[in-house]
Design an enzyme around this catalytic site. Structure first.
Site, PDB file in Angstrom:
ATOM      1  CG  HIS A   1      -1.985   1.023   1.211  1.00 57.47           C
ATOM      2  ND1 HIS A   1      -3.320   0.741   1.466  1.00 57.47           N
ATOM      3  CD2 HIS A   1      -1.941   2.365   0.974  1.00 57.47           C
ATOM      4  CE1 HIS A   1      -4.032   1.863   1.395  1.00 57.47           C
ATOM      5  NE2 HIS A   1      -3.202   2.872   1.096  1.00 57.47           N
TER       6      HIS A   1
ATOM      7  CG  HIS B   1      -1.673   6.397  -2.118  1.00 63.20           C
ATOM      8  ND1 HIS B   1      -2.893   6.373  -2.763  1.00 63.20           N
ATOM      9  CD2 HIS B   1      -1.900   5.841  -0.900  1.00 63.20           C
ATOM     10  CE1 HIS B   1      -3.806   5.844  -1.963  1.00 63.20           C
ATOM     11  NE2 HIS B   1      -3.227   5.508  -0.823  1.00 63.20           N
TER      12      HIS B   1
ATOM     13  N   GLY C   1      -9.488   7.991  -1.215  1.00 63.56           N
ATOM     14  CA  GLY C   1     -10.117   9.299  -1.057  1.00 63.56           C
ATOM     15  C   GLY C   1     -10.883   9.461   0.248  1.00 63.56           C
TER      16      GLY C   1
ATOM     17  CG  HIS D   1      -8.002   3.620   0.792  1.00 64.27           C
ATOM     18  ND1 HIS D   1      -7.519   3.272  -0.432  1.00 64.27           N
ATOM     19  CD2 HIS D   1      -6.971   4.244   1.442  1.00 64.27           C
ATOM     20  CE1 HIS D   1      -6.250   3.663  -0.533  1.00 64.27           C
ATOM     21  NE2 HIS D   1      -5.893   4.251   0.581  1.00 64.27           N
TER      22      HIS D   1
ATOM     23  CD  GLU E   1      -7.301   6.110   5.678  1.00 61.09           C
ATOM     24  OE1 GLU E   1      -7.980   6.101   4.627  1.00 61.09           O
ATOM     25  OE2 GLU E   1      -6.154   6.617   5.738  1.00 61.09           O
TER      26      GLU E   1
ATOM     27  CG  ASP F   1      -1.587   5.682   3.201  1.00 60.55           C
ATOM     28  OD1 ASP F   1      -2.016   5.219   2.132  1.00 60.55           O
ATOM     29  OD2 ASP F   1      -2.261   6.426   3.942  1.00 60.55           O
TER      30      ASP F   1
HETATM   31  N1  ADE Z   1      -4.901   8.904  -0.725  1.00 57.46           N
HETATM   32  C1  ADE Z   1      -3.647   9.001  -0.268  1.00 57.46           C
HETATM   33  N2  ADE Z   1      -3.558   8.576   1.007  1.00 57.46           N
HETATM   34  C2  ADE Z   1      -4.799   8.170   1.355  1.00 57.46           C
HETATM   35  C3  ADE Z   1      -5.355   7.638   2.531  1.00 57.46           C
HETATM   36  N3  ADE Z   1      -4.617   7.399   3.620  1.00 57.46           N
HETATM   37  N4  ADE Z   1      -6.680   7.356   2.551  1.00 57.46           N
HETATM   38  C4  ADE Z   1      -7.436   7.595   1.465  1.00 57.46           C
HETATM   39  N5  ADE Z   1      -6.973   8.101   0.339  1.00 57.46           N
HETATM   40  C5  ADE Z   1      -5.655   8.392   0.279  1.00 57.46           C
HETATM   41 ZN    ZN Z   2      -3.890   4.815   1.049  1.00 59.24          ZN
END
Ligand code: ADE
Ligand code: ZN
Length: 346
Positions: free
Chosen positions: A21, A23, A180, A207, A210, A288
């Site tokens: 995970h 980005h 998002g 996601h 969270e 992340d």
């Molecule tokens: N985009 C980048 N980091 C994120 C996160 N932690 N949760 C949702 N979207 C994301």
């Molecule tokens: Zn993420």
């Protein structure tokens, strides 16, 4: 910080690591941003320190998801040319290889990368795929790509991304992700799109749990058929959903520092990762957004063992669990898991 920041990272660095995970948009080097700003006339603060404040979480920032997501609004200004997108992709793979990550699943958000200059989505996808493949080959790291779509953005664009992703499965694009603003946006507009993407052969990670409640984990499992859950730590708020997740064996992509910085947990020692493991959930450790959070995966492994008191052997097992939950094809996965077990003496 809780921990002695000078404690040696070597032990964690030396481990072969798996990142499920990460980005791309949260992985840009600060020095690269300065270069891009100079080359393309992006107006940025005149010191690294002030630039850092706009794109990286600071100790004095409010630890909220809005502050966290705001960093990405600034980051979107930097995707100024095909060369920039090639460069940031290559560097993201380089940084993972440098941290002794053996398999990286790098997710990218085509809509974010195309926005500033109006690049066509299919071009953006080609640029990321080409650069990731080249860097992976050169650096001898395995890379799988995941296309992300955001809950707070248009479902029509998400549909275009999903179709393009399906067309690129042969090129190392292995999955699709819903990311998002989970606190304010439901997954419903994306159900049909994500189901079709899965039917087309793409793997699916969502996601959930969270910034939204445990029930979003149930939604991801039952309504979307998620194979992995991004974060999912709030699952611990509902025993029946813990039981459901345990029964399914779904892998949780937990990102400890990100959860602290975006307000999911009040402090690092309160992070529920040890309780998730004790409850029998399938837990993996991830970054992340390493640049936004100013961390590496080695740092996260260190946090898990030294702040959350997870035994080193359990951490090593989680590396194997991550490889097993990867979106590699079955033959490659079996080979990879075996080689990791040998190297980790498991
Ligand atoms: N985009 C980048 N980091 C994120 C996160 N932690 N949760 C949702 N979207 C994301
Ligand atoms: Zn993420």
């Amino acid at each position: 910080m809780l921990r002695d920041e000078t404690a040696p990272l070597n032990k964690y660095f030396a481990l072969p690591k798996v990142e499920l995970h990460r980005h791309l948009e949260g992985s840009l080097r600060l020095t690269t941003m300065v270069d891009i700003a100079n080359q393309h006339g992006v107006t940025v603060p005149d010191s690294m320190f002030n630039l850092s404040g706009l794109v990286q979480v600071q100790d004095q920032d409010p630890m909220t998801f809005t502050n966290f997501l705001d960093k990405f609004k600034t980051l979107r200004l930097f995707y100024k040319s095909p060369d920039v997108i090639h460069r940031v992709t290559r560097e993201a793979v380089e940084d993972a290889a440098k941290d002794n990550i053996r398999y990286l699943e790098l997710r990218f958000t085509p809509v974010a990368l195309s926005r500033a200059e109006g690049f066509p989505l299919h071009d953006v996808m080609d640029w990321v795929i080409t650069s990731a493949q080249e860097a992976a080959k050169k650096l001898k790291i395995k890379v799988g790509l995941i296309a992300s779509v955001n809950r707070h953005e248009s479902a029509d664009l998400a549909e275009q991304v999903a179709w393009l992703a399906a067309e690129h499965m042969k090129d190392g694009l292995v999955g699709i992700d819903l990311a998002g603003n989970e606190a304010e946006f439901k997954s419903d507009p994306f159900h049909g799109i994500l189901k079709e993407a899965k039917q087309a052969g793409l793997h699916l990670t969502i996601h959930a749990g969270e910034w939204g409640p445990a029930d979003n984990v149930r939604d991801a499992l039952e309504n979307l058929g998620a194979e992995r859950i991004g974060h999912g730590v709030r699952v611990m708020e509902d025993e029946s959903i813990v039981a459901l997740a345990k029964e399914s064996g779904v892998a949780f992509e937990v990102c400890v520092t990100s959860n602290y910085q975006s307000g999911v947990v009040k402090s690092l020692p309160e992070h529920p990762l040890p309780r998730m493991i004790a409850a029998g959930l399938n837990v993996t450790v991830n970054t992340d957004d390493p640049s936004v959070s100013r961390i590496t995966l080695s740092h996260e492994y260190q946090h898990v063992c030294e702040d959350l008191k997870v035994p080193f052997d359990t951490l090593k097992q989680s590396v194997i669990k991550a490889a097993q939950a990867s979106f590699l094809n079955e033959a490659e996965k079996a080979k990879f898991v075996e080689s990791l077990k040998q190297e980790l003496n498991l």
